[in-house]
Design a protein around this motif. Structure first.
Motif, PDB file in Angstrom:
ATOM      1  N   LEU A   1      23.917 -11.208  23.120  1.00 16.41           N
ATOM      2  CA  LEU A   1      23.170 -10.721  21.954  1.00 16.41           C
ATOM      3  C   LEU A   1      21.751 -10.377  22.361  1.00 16.41           C
ATOM      4  CD1 LEU A   1      24.313 -13.334  19.250  1.00 16.41           C
ATOM      5  CD2 LEU A   1      25.019 -10.936  19.396  1.00 16.41           C
TER       6      LEU A   1
ATOM      7  N   PRO B   1      15.690  -0.631  21.409  1.00 15.13           N
ATOM      8  CA  PRO B   1      16.872  -0.239  22.182  1.00 15.13           C
ATOM      9  C   PRO B   1      17.910   0.452  21.300  1.00 15.13           C
ATOM     10  CG  PRO B   1      16.931  -2.594  21.710  1.00 15.13           C
ATOM     11  CD  PRO B   1      15.599  -2.085  21.208  1.00 15.13           C
ATOM     12  N   LYS B   2      18.671   1.369  21.888  1.00 15.23           N
ATOM     13  CA  LYS B   2      19.691   2.110  21.130  1.00 15.23           C
ATOM     14  C   LYS B   2      21.032   1.398  21.234  1.00 15.23           C
ATOM     15  CE  LYS B   2      17.001   6.166  21.886  1.00 15.23           C
ATOM     16  NZ  LYS B   2      16.631   7.421  21.715  1.00 15.23           N
ATOM     17  N   ILE B   3      21.054   0.196  20.712  1.00 19.21           N
ATOM     18  CA  ILE B   3      22.239  -0.674  20.686  1.00 19.21           C
ATOM     19  C   ILE B   3      22.091  -1.542  19.444  1.00 19.21           C
ATOM     20  CG2 ILE B   3      22.738  -0.865  23.171  1.00 19.21           C
ATOM     21  CD1 ILE B   3      20.914  -3.414  23.080  1.00 19.21           C
ATOM     22  N   PRO B   4      23.160  -2.236  19.020  1.00 19.62           N
ATOM     23  CA  PRO B   4      22.968  -3.191  17.924  1.00 19.62           C
ATOM     24  C   PRO B   4      22.148  -4.379  18.429  1.00 19.62           C
ATOM     25  CG  PRO B   4      25.242  -3.248  18.730  1.00 19.62           C
ATOM     26  CD  PRO B   4      24.566  -2.122  19.437  1.00 19.62           C
ATOM     27  N   PHE B   5      21.101  -4.734  17.709  1.00 22.06           N
ATOM     28  CA  PHE B   5      20.296  -5.882  18.132  1.00 22.06           C
ATOM     29  C   PHE B   5      19.869  -6.688  16.916  1.00 22.06           C
ATOM     30  CE2 PHE B   5      17.296  -2.352  17.584  1.00 22.06           C
ATOM     31  CZ  PHE B   5      16.365  -2.915  16.742  1.00 22.06           C
ATOM     32  N   ILE B   6      19.544  -7.954  17.159  1.00 24.09           N
ATOM     33  CA  ILE B   6      19.075  -8.839  16.094  1.00 24.09           C
ATOM     34  C   ILE B   6      17.561  -8.710  16.014  1.00 24.09           C
ATOM     35  CG2 ILE B   6      18.858 -11.243  15.327  1.00 24.09           C
ATOM     36  CD1 ILE B   6      21.497 -11.804  16.749  1.00 24.09           C
ATOM     37  N   ASP B   7      17.053  -8.539  14.807  1.00 24.90           N
ATOM     38  CA  ASP B   7      15.617  -8.375  14.646  1.00 24.90           C
ATOM     39  C   ASP B   7      14.999  -9.645  14.059  1.00 24.90           C
ATOM     40  OD1 ASP B   7      13.972  -5.427  14.459  1.00 24.90           O
ATOM     41  OD2 ASP B   7      12.974  -7.268  13.862  1.00 24.90           O
ATOM     42  N   LEU B   8      13.961 -10.151  14.698  1.00 27.82           N
ATOM     43  CA  LEU B   8      13.256 -11.326  14.171  1.00 27.82           C
ATOM     44  C   LEU B   8      12.086 -10.914  13.285  1.00 27.82           C
ATOM     45  CD1 LEU B   8      13.158 -13.799  17.212  1.00 27.82           C
ATOM     46  CD2 LEU B   8      14.877 -13.565  15.418  1.00 27.82           C
TER      47      LEU B   8
ATOM     48  N   PRO C   1      16.924 -13.355  10.131  1.00 27.21           N
ATOM     49  CA  PRO C   1      17.324 -12.578  11.313  1.00 27.21           C
ATOM     50  C   PRO C   1      18.611 -11.814  11.014  1.00 27.21           C
ATOM     51  CG  PRO C   1      17.712 -14.939  11.658  1.00 27.21           C
ATOM     52  CD  PRO C   1      17.009 -14.812  10.356  1.00 27.21           C
ATOM     53  N   PHE C   2      18.634 -10.529  11.284  1.00 19.78           N
ATOM     54  CA  PHE C   2      19.851  -9.740  11.050  1.00 19.78           C
ATOM     55  C   PHE C   2      20.054  -8.747  12.173  1.00 19.78           C
ATOM     56  CE2 PHE C   2      16.413  -7.478   8.874  1.00 19.78           C
ATOM     57  CZ  PHE C   2      16.570  -6.200   9.368  1.00 19.78           C
ATOM     58  N   ILE C   3      21.306  -8.331  12.321  1.00 21.58           N
ATOM     59  CA  ILE C   3      21.641  -7.325  13.328  1.00 21.58           C
ATOM     60  C   ILE C   3      21.498  -5.946  12.709  1.00 21.58           C
ATOM     61  CG2 ILE C   3      23.484  -6.391  14.799  1.00 21.58           C
ATOM     62  CD1 ILE C   3      24.606  -9.216  14.978  1.00 21.58           C
ATOM     63  N   ASP C   4      20.832  -5.050  13.397  1.00 18.83           N
ATOM     64  CA  ASP C   4      20.611  -3.716  12.870  1.00 18.83           C
ATOM     65  C   ASP C   4      21.513  -2.703  13.571  1.00 18.83           C
ATOM     66  OD1 ASP C   4      17.853  -2.694  11.187  1.00 18.83           O
ATOM     67  OD2 ASP C   4      19.269  -1.237  11.965  1.00 18.83           O
ATOM     68  N   LEU C   5      22.252  -1.922  12.789  1.00 17.19           N
ATOM     69  CA  LEU C   5      23.091  -0.866  13.376  1.00 17.19           C
ATOM     70  C   LEU C   5      22.340   0.463  13.439  1.00 17.19           C
ATOM     71  CD1 LEU C   5      26.616  -1.513  11.822  1.00 17.19           C
ATOM     72  CD2 LEU C   5      25.631  -2.420  13.929  1.00 17.19           C
ATOM     73  N   GLN C   6      21.054   0.429  13.048  1.00 21.42           N
ATOM     74  CA  GLN C   6      20.242   1.639  13.083  1.00 21.42           C
ATOM     75  C   GLN C   6      20.865   2.788  12.299  1.00 21.42           C
ATOM     76  OE1 GLN C   6      18.307   1.919  17.130  1.00 21.42           O
ATOM     77  NE2 GLN C   6      19.502   0.077  17.416  1.00 21.42           N
TER      78      GLN C   6
ATOM     79  N   ASN D   1      27.120   1.931  17.205  1.00 19.08           N
ATOM     80  CA  ASN D   1      26.577   0.575  17.298  1.00 19.08           C
ATOM     81  C   ASN D   1      27.537  -0.458  16.708  1.00 19.08           C
ATOM     82  OD1 ASN D   1      24.096   0.999  18.635  1.00 19.08           O
ATOM     83  ND2 ASN D   1      23.176   1.797  16.759  1.00 19.08           N
TER      84      ASN D   1
ATOM     85  N   LEU E   1      29.106  -3.617  18.711  1.00 17.46           N
ATOM     86  CA  LEU E   1      28.960  -4.981  18.213  1.00 17.46           C
ATOM     87  C   LEU E   1      30.320  -5.673  18.109  1.00 17.46           C
ATOM     88  CD1 LEU E   1      27.321  -7.301  16.978  1.00 17.46           C
ATOM     89  CD2 LEU E   1      27.542  -6.159  14.753  1.00 17.46           C
TER      90      LEU E   1
END
Lengths: 347, 347
Positions: free
Chosen positions: A95, A105-112, B108-113, B136, B140
């Motif tokens: 993750l 980044p151009k991927i799914p990521f978790i944002d704090l 905190p959450f995952i973003d798919l943009q 994305n 994931l």
């Protein structure tokens, strides 16, 4: 047989044989824009792309934000290569957590829901964002406890050793001139000058101190660790000592669940004092005795001459592979294979 | 003993006894701003806060984006309550995924943009964002395969049944007037009018079609399912039939790994045709035979009169609890306890 892992402190290696998740915390600090302070990018401006590109390479096996993987000005490849190779033997859940990056980044990521770190000579972060990173990071760590007994947490933030030095010093540790560098020529004078300026007019409140001189990644790594209920391998060099110091500041007992996992190149770095710093903070250290002299590529062999050394969780990921019986030969072969693939795709 | 789960299709319940992760995909569509089309919020404007607040309640047990949990105009509470109660018996990893929301949750959450869905009578999403969500989301799902054999995927998007109807119709299914509603008085005329207008001048390319008439949540749910290598329980009502239809469109074989998990109130909804729609798409359905008539609270009992019915993965989460031996009495007791806590904290 050569022992591939060295232990500093009383560590039960079996703890780390459990299933784990690999967490990469990314962020930027504007300190990386100071010419000469970091080689984690081909130019100072490109250092802001390095965390996003590292994250993309870890998840996708290729980069999207820049054309190729991050390299130093002389072309030495990012340690993300080592991490991806090591984790390929284990296939954990990976993750990416954004604590505050100028380039996403151009991927799914978790944002704090943090923010990019500004210049620590002025003020790095707003107090509001420090609190947001800590709160969200702790919640994420707590949630991950429902599925995992172990976390391996890596980082990517160019110039992160400078903010780490400032943070350790701000917390009262004897850290000036003791942090490592991705360069074989640690720019210690420059780092010291920046840190000493940042330490002038230091606030007394803990979170204000962190807002002044730290960076989003240190806060993200520390808070995820604080919320997590199992064991944590902080995969990195002297930056992870600063993360451990923040953890200790916020919860003294938590430090017993924390081990730093790094590379021999960090330990052997005579321009720094990884083990001395760890001792001051009271955090235990595992070292992966990687040997890249058997690589087919000069770019990889360069690690043996003190280039790069660590980052993106490389040392800790190698430890997880070694614990599971992977040999140095297997790992280097895999790294060479991935590097070869990159060279041909850029040809 | 009353059987708490009904099966429609050949389903091996043992598949769902494995450890799973619960994924909540959130997003908004501007269709929810049309007065009278949804009751998933106290006012049309507040519907845009519902997904964020649902997500906060699932993760934190309280809301931050609004003062209390989302309610209908007459005060009936969100099904997030049912989900949180059901999952409290199991403690899976819970991850919130933002596919495109106007209001971001403070967790905190995952973003798919992706991006928030606009009005389907004009154009809901840009093709670029459709591609981003799908790419994305698949990545994931693929990554989650490294740690889990099962995913339970819920949704929160007010007016999502209208975009689901439009999507099913756009993909060639006989769906007009057949989707359910959170209201006991399904506003079928209004929905039909909106959908028929949206279906005028429909593009022929699949992704363009989806960009025109779908919503970010349908795309997020479908793409995470497509990337995942294990079994998926799509936890929701008629919206999940639309997600299944997208899955089938993008990978025909994948539909065999998909089961929809919903509530009896959806199946019993005479204003819709959940089982008929599922049959058309060829997706199997599990139904949780929840009985809220034993609740102490009118707000909860209202579900038995057709209010709310489903959402935030309530039905699927109940199924996971029932499969693990939790009784209806235990679940309702827990729901009452959580609801009581909310009432006292707002007093």
């Amino acid at each position: 047989m050569v022992l591939m892992i060295k232990e500093f402190g009383d560590i039960n290696l079996n703890d780390f044989k459990n299933d784990f998740a690999y967490i990469l915390v990314i962020g930027t600090t504007d300190i990386s824009l100071i010419p000469g302070i970091t080689i984690a990018g081909a130019t100072p401006e490109l250092t802001h792309f390095t965390p996003a590109a590292d994250a993309e390479y870890i998840i996708l096996g290729k980069c999207k934000s820049i054309n190729t993987i991050p390299v130093s000005p002389s072309g030495i490849p990012t340690p993300a290569l080592v991490t991806r190779a090591a984790l390929s033997f284990i296939n954990p859940l990976k993750l990416v957590v954004n604590a505050g990056s100028r380039v996403l980044p151009k991927i799914p990521f978790i944002d704090l829901q943090g923010e990019p770190g500004r210049d620590i000579r002025k003020y790095a972060l707003s107090l509001e964002k420090v609190n947001s990173i800590i709160e969200n990071g702790m919640k994420l760590g707590e949630e991950l406890s429902n599925a995992f007994k172990v976390l391996v947490i890596g980082e990517s933030i160019p110039a992160g050793t400078t903010t780490a030095m400032a943070t350790l010093a701000a917390l009262g540790y004897d850290a000036i001139d003791k942090v490592s560098s991705a360069s074989p020529d640690n720019p210690k004078e420059l780092k010291r000058r920046v840190v000493l300026e940042a330490l002038k007019s230091l606030p007394t409140d803990l979170n204000q101190k962190l807002a002044k001189v730290s960076d989003p990644v240190l806060l993200g790594v520390a808070s995820i660790s604080l919320g997590f209920k199992g064991k944590v391998l902080l995969a990195g060099g002297t930056q992870m000592v600063a993360a451990a110091a923040i953890i200790k500041e916020l919860n003294k007992n938590k430090i017993h669940d924390i081990v730093i996992g790094t590379t021999k190149w960090i330990i052997e770095d005579k321009s720094a004092d990884m083990l001395g710093l760890s001792k001051q903070v009271g955090v235990r250290v595992l070292v992966s005795m990687l040997n890249f002299s058997i690589s087919k590529f000069d770019g990889i062999k360069a690690y043996e001459m003190g280039y790069v050394k660590e980052g993106v969780g490389a040392g800790g990921s190698a430890i997880m592979a070694f614990i599971r019986g992977i040999t140095n030969e297997q790992l280097v072969e895999k790294i060479d294979e991935l590097y070869q693939k990159l060279l041909s795709s850029n040809a």
